[in-house]
Design an enzyme around this catalytic site. Structure first.
Site, mmCIF file in Angstrom:
data_model
loop_
_atom_site.group_PDB
_atom_site.id
_atom_site.type_symbol
_atom_site.label_atom_id
_atom_site.label_comp_id
_atom_site.label_asym_id
_atom_site.label_seq_id
_atom_site.Cartn_x
_atom_site.Cartn_y
_atom_site.Cartn_z
ATOM 1 N N HIS A 101 30.212 124.383 75.219
ATOM 2 C CA HIS A 101 31.593 124.640 75.628
ATOM 3 C C HIS A 101 32.141 123.583 76.579
ATOM 4 O O HIS A 101 33.343 123.575 76.847
ATOM 5 C CB HIS A 101 31.712 126.030 76.261
ATOM 6 N N ASP A 128 35.084 134.580 75.636
ATOM 7 C CA ASP A 128 33.832 134.119 76.230
ATOM 8 C C ASP A 128 33.221 135.231 77.065
ATOM 9 O O ASP A 128 33.934 136.092 77.591
ATOM 10 C CB ASP A 128 34.125 132.913 77.131
ATOM 11 N N HIS A 130 31.682 134.247 79.729
ATOM 12 C CA HIS A 130 31.669 133.553 81.021
ATOM 13 C C HIS A 130 33.043 132.986 81.340
ATOM 14 O O HIS A 130 33.779 132.561 80.448
ATOM 15 C CB HIS A 130 30.650 132.409 80.996
ATOM 16 N N ASP A 132 33.496 130.230 83.098
ATOM 17 C CA ASP A 132 33.368 128.764 83.024
ATOM 18 C C ASP A 132 34.265 128.054 84.032
ATOM 19 O O ASP A 132 34.887 127.034 83.741
ATOM 20 C CB ASP A 132 33.652 128.267 81.600
ATOM 21 N N HIS A 145 28.677 122.878 80.848
ATOM 22 C CA HIS A 145 29.292 123.883 79.961
ATOM 23 C C HIS A 145 29.737 125.122 80.739
ATOM 24 O O HIS A 145 30.477 125.952 80.200
ATOM 25 C CB HIS A 145 28.367 124.258 78.795
ATOM 26 N N ASP A 231 34.022 130.946 72.175
ATOM 27 C CA ASP A 231 32.598 130.826 72.486
ATOM 28 C C ASP A 231 31.912 132.011 71.814
ATOM 29 O O ASP A 231 32.250 133.167 72.068
ATOM 30 C CB ASP A 231 32.400 130.869 74.002
ATOM 31 N N ASP A 233 29.257 133.442 72.306
ATOM 32 C CA ASP A 233 28.639 134.459 73.171
ATOM 33 C C ASP A 233 29.655 135.472 73.703
ATOM 34 O O ASP A 233 29.281 136.406 74.416
ATOM 35 C CB ASP A 233 27.812 133.830 74.299
ATOM 36 N N GLU A 276 29.154 126.897 71.140
ATOM 37 C CA GLU A 276 27.947 127.567 71.640
ATOM 38 C C GLU A 276 27.166 128.330 70.563
ATOM 39 O O GLU A 276 26.301 129.142 70.885
ATOM 40 C CB GLU A 276 28.273 128.503 72.820
#
Length: 306
Positions: A101, A128, A130, A132, A145, A231, A233, A276
């Site tokens: 990412h 996502d 996260h 980030d 990332h 992303d 995840d 990702e």
């Protein structure tokens, strides 16, 4: 090709240079094996696969002055920026196939540049687990990332914040982060300070995914360029094991489909990251197949009889 046919360009960025696990460099090929181009063609799009960008190999070194592989990350993001900006300038919808990412620094700085030049409003949907929004002061890992949103908003090393030639490339106000459920303590303070609009999983559990998406999409109109940074995840690992940083408690299949369908309903998607995806952790490419299925929904496939 019909004048109403949408032209899409696939741009592979096969690197895990910013990640904490090897393997996302294989993501672009996994998406191709899962027939991404064919599935989008079925949706009536004209798809051009530009192949893969090239860049430095991953040396797998420890952090240096707070960042791992900074020079290599800059090289990859510069290549991504130039490729995505070229596709937008030529009237194509770019889909960046990651890779980790950190590459969103390059893709979103290109989209932001294009929006400034065409007088479009930018809205970024950040799907996502996260936020980030880390910096080198917050995270000891140095993995970039975990830093792309911070860099895009001007918090980071000059070599990354200046990609695209405008500092900051974006502002926190353009982001709507959806599905967040893993945020470092220092990162949490920073996103509150700058005012990133976050729809975390508790909020989604409380009000429902439909209401959360309605809020995230409020204000999107014909003058909006909608960029989706997906992303993998973002999804619950029970349905998407093929990622390097799994976090339990993410959206299930139907919730994810509704997210994509509601984005599609706006008709304003102008660019996309898919990042990702890590085949090294996947099972028979099931996560790549699911990602392709969801991207189809993002471009108009509906599970409803409408």
């Amino acid at each position: 090709m019909s004048p109403t046919t949408r032209s899409v360009a696939l741009v592979g960025a096969p690197t895990d240079i910013g990640a904490g696990h090897r393997g996302s460099s294989m993501g672009p090929e996994a998406l191709r094996v899962a027939h991404l181009a064919d599935r989008l063609t079925r949706r009536g799009m004209h798809v051009v696969d530009r192949g893969n960008l090239s860049g430095p190999l991953n040396p797998w070194l420890p952090p240096k002055e707070g960042y791992r592989h900074l020079d290599a990350v800059v090289a990859w993001n510069t290549a991504v920026h130039d490729a995505i900006y070229a596709e937008l300038s030529d009237g194509r919808l770019p889909i960046m196939l990651g890779g980790d990412h950190c590459l969103a620094i390059g893709s979103i700085s290109a989209v932001a540049r294009y929006c400034r030049e065409t007088d479009k409003k930018l809205r970024v949907l950040w799907l996502d687990a996260h936020a980030d929004f880390n910096t080198s002061e917050i995270t000891p890992s140095g993995n970039i990332h975990g830093m792309p949103v911070a860099c895009l908003c001007g918090f980071g090393p000059e070599a990354l914040t200046h990609i695209g030639g405008h500092v900051p490339a974006t502002s926190p106000e353009v982001f709507r982060q959806i599905g967040i459920r893993s945020v470092d303590e220092g990162e949490k303070r920073l996103v509150h300070e700058v005012g990133v609009d976050i729809y975390d999983m508790r909020y989604i559990d409380e009000i429902g995914i439909k209401a959360a998406m309605e809020e995230a999409l409020a204000g999107v109109d014909q003058d909006t360029h909608l960029h989706v940074s997906f992303d993998v995840d973002f999804l619950d690992p029970s349905i998407a094991p093929g990622v390097g940083t799994t976090v339990r408690g993410g959206p299930n299949y139907r919730e994810a489909q509704l997210v994509m369908e509601m984005i599609a309903d706006t008709g304003r998607v102008g660019s996309l990251d898919i990042v990702e995806l890590n085949p090294a952790f996947d099972k028979r490419n099931q996560t790549a197949k699911l990602a392709v299925d969801l991207v189809e929904s993002l471009f108009g496939k509906s599970t409803l009889m409408r």
